[in-house]
Every structure is written in structure tokens, then in C-alpha cells.
Design a protein around this motif. Sequence first.
Motif, mmCIF file in Angstrom:
data_model
loop_
_atom_site.group_PDB
_atom_site.id
_atom_site.type_symbol
_atom_site.label_atom_id
_atom_site.label_comp_id
_atom_site.label_asym_id
_atom_site.label_seq_id
_atom_site.Cartn_x
_atom_site.Cartn_y
_atom_site.Cartn_z
ATOM 1 N N LEU A 322 0.822 -1.205 0.000
ATOM 2 C CA LEU A 322 0.000 0.000 0.000
ATOM 3 C C LEU A 322 0.859 1.259 0.000
ATOM 4 O O LEU A 322 0.604 2.207 -0.758
ATOM 5 N N TYR A 323 1.894 1.259 0.825
ATOM 6 C CA TYR A 323 2.724 2.463 0.944
ATOM 7 C C TYR A 323 3.569 2.702 -0.301
ATOM 8 O O TYR A 323 3.655 3.837 -0.802
ATOM 9 N N ASP A 324 4.181 1.659 -0.805
ATOM 10 C CA ASP A 324 5.047 1.809 -1.976
ATOM 11 C C ASP A 324 4.287 2.266 -3.220
ATOM 12 O O ASP A 324 4.877 2.807 -4.158
ATOM 13 N N ASN A 325 2.983 2.029 -3.215
ATOM 14 C CA ASN A 325 2.163 2.437 -4.355
ATOM 15 C C ASN A 325 1.395 3.729 -4.096
ATOM 16 O O ASN A 325 0.489 4.084 -4.854
ATOM 17 N N ILE A 330 0.866 6.751 5.725
ATOM 18 C CA ILE A 330 1.953 6.736 6.704
ATOM 19 C C ILE A 330 2.878 5.563 6.424
ATOM 20 O O ILE A 330 2.417 4.454 6.121
ATOM 21 N N SER A 331 4.183 5.804 6.534
ATOM 22 C CA SER A 331 5.148 4.738 6.293
ATOM 23 C C SER A 331 5.039 3.647 7.352
ATOM 24 O O SER A 331 4.942 3.936 8.551
ATOM 25 N N PRO A 332 5.084 2.387 6.949
ATOM 26 C CA PRO A 332 5.080 1.289 7.928
ATOM 27 C C PRO A 332 6.246 1.375 8.896
ATOM 28 O O PRO A 332 6.178 0.840 10.006
ATOM 29 N N GLU A 333 7.322 2.044 8.492
ATOM 30 C CA GLU A 333 8.497 2.188 9.371
ATOM 31 C C GLU A 333 8.132 2.862 10.681
ATOM 32 O O GLU A 333 8.706 2.556 11.729
ATOM 33 N N LYS A 334 7.180 3.779 10.627
ATOM 34 C CA LYS A 334 6.781 4.504 11.830
ATOM 35 C C LYS A 334 6.281 3.564 12.915
ATOM 36 O O LYS A 334 6.413 3.835 14.112
ATOM 37 N N PHE A 335 5.725 2.436 12.507
ATOM 38 C CA PHE A 335 5.156 1.477 13.448
ATOM 39 C C PHE A 335 6.036 0.258 13.630
ATOM 40 O O PHE A 335 5.613 -0.762 14.203
ATOM 41 N N GLY A 336 7.263 0.355 13.148
ATOM 42 C CA GLY A 336 8.205 -0.740 13.313
ATOM 43 C C GLY A 336 7.885 -1.958 12.463
ATOM 44 O O GLY A 336 8.308 -3.075 12.780
#
Length: 342
Positions: A322-325, A330-336
Amino acid sequence: MHRRIVIALMLVCTLGLFATGVAENEENAYPQKPITMIVPYGAGGTTDISGRQLAIQLEKHLGKSITVINQGGASGSIGARTVLDAKSDGYTVLFTAESLGTQRVMGLSEMSYDDFVPIMVAVNDPKVIVVHKDSPYQTLEDLVNDIKNRPGKVKMSYTGPGGSGHVQALIYNKMGLDMALTAYPGGADCIVAVLGKQVEFTNSNYSTVTGYLESGDLKLLGISALQRLAAHPEVPTLSEILVGSEKYLDNPFTPLSLLVKADVPASVVDALRSAAKKAVQEQGWKDFVAANSLDKLYEKYPDEDSMRSFYAEWESLVSWLLYDNGAAKISPEKFGIKKLDY
């Protein structure tokens, strides 16, 4: 004599305390009253149908009635929040699809699977591609070719950003296909849109379209998976048509789970898990699973460790897709959420 009397009194007291303890344990044993099952989507969709069937079987082993309440909206986050806001006593349970794994990155809520304890990862309802009975598309190739020839024109109904239908659309996009997406409140509404010819097709869950296929109101063009359905061996999979889609289609897009909030007592969790394991052995449940070609995820993920590992892998694949497209806010990185190598 005095000593005997003292000993007798001690025995009476001990037995009394033991009996009291047993009575208290029986009195406090879960469940003592009816249970509410929240389905965080509209009535008639795959989660609703499966949740109601599981509730019927659970009642047999819990000994109490289960009331199923549909509470749709915001991609499942409203119903999930209701469960988290309820008392931590196990009398309000959640039967949900996969949206808990995407709500954070979609900016819909701060909830995730981590806020709950899994009772059972129940089933996956295969995604299928259906069109109106009078559709000009006779094969999956016909549909794919029309999308290629008319980018952004072929209409597809789906349940909104972050849902399994949206993920399906992103897989199409990665394969060079572009559709016109129209969002509807639930899976049943997406089917109605096809029946009313408001859209050309939808990626539905198989259990929600079986009746329409039997009546002839819908045509089944394809299966969004790696394996064909035993009930329709003549219908090709999307992976057979879209080269390179295999790594995405080897994934249960609609895993349905039974959960409770994270701080429910362990004794209640154990009671629910025990009842759930017995429920899926009931013939009524087995017949339901077979009739709807459901994937038995409860056999693949039988304990809490395996369930949580499944959630983590699923969340990684779909959240980053979802994020890459550009679909997730919100980036998944934010949630680890680690980006796994697929």
C-alpha cells in the motif's frame, strides 16, 4: 477426646473452605452470561457470514448465546474500537477481516493486531473475479485485455482504501493494469453494484457470490490465487494470466480472525480457544467451509505464536504494498513494520 474434636473441627473447616473455593470457581467460570460478537462490517459480507456460522458452533461449547452485531464503517475501525472500549471480561469479542493490519498505515486509526489477543485465525475466503451475467467478458483474458486497451475506464467496485479489494487493485496496477475504482460500504454492496451494472466487475469473496453463481446472475471469470478452486476447476487463476503476480497471490487476502482485547484474563482466553477448537470440528462448520471453498487457516496457525507470526508477515507484505504504491498515508516504518524480502 479433646484432640479428636479439634482435628474434626479442622477437617470440617478445611472441607468447607474447599467447597467454598469450588463454588466460587464455578460461579466465576467463563462464560456466565451471553456474549456479543462484533463484526466491524456490513451484513451479508464474507466476515458477517463466517462470523455468524462460527458463533452458532461456539454456542454449543460455551453454553451461552452469542449475539452478532454488525458495526461497519471506516474500514472496520469503528467496530474494532467498540471491542477495545468494552470491559476486559471477554463478553465482547471481535470477528474481523484483515483491516486491522492496515488501519495504521492508512491513517484510519492507531489500532493493530497488537491491541488484541488472537483466539483463532479462522479461515481465508478466496478472492474471485465476477461480472454480470450479461457481461461481454466471457473469459478472464477478455477482462484483462479490455483493461489494457482502455486504461482507467473499466469500472471495479471495492470496499474502500486499504481493504482486500484495494490490495487486489494494486496488484493489477503492478502488472500494468489501471481500473476506475468505485468504493462501497461492504462486500455485499460491491456485488449489488455489479448486478446493477454500475461497474463492470468486482474482486469478491467466494462465499458471498456462491448463491449468485448458482442462480446465474453472476459469472465467475477468475480466482485471485495460485491454485484453482476445487468447486470450479475450469476457472483459471489470476496468476495464470498476469505473469509476475505469483509472489503477491500466494497470500490469504481475507484472513478472518476471532480476537479479544489484549488485557482479557488468560483464563477467558483459554476458554474461548478451547471452545473455538471444538467449534471447527462440528460437522456444520466443516460443511460450511467445504461449501464455500474456505482455506482452513486454523490448521496452519494452531497456536498464539504461529498466529502472531502470520499477522506480522501479512502486515508487512500488505502495508508496504500500500505504501510503496502511494495508497497508504503513513510509512510502515513509523510502526516498526519491517519490509520483508519477498
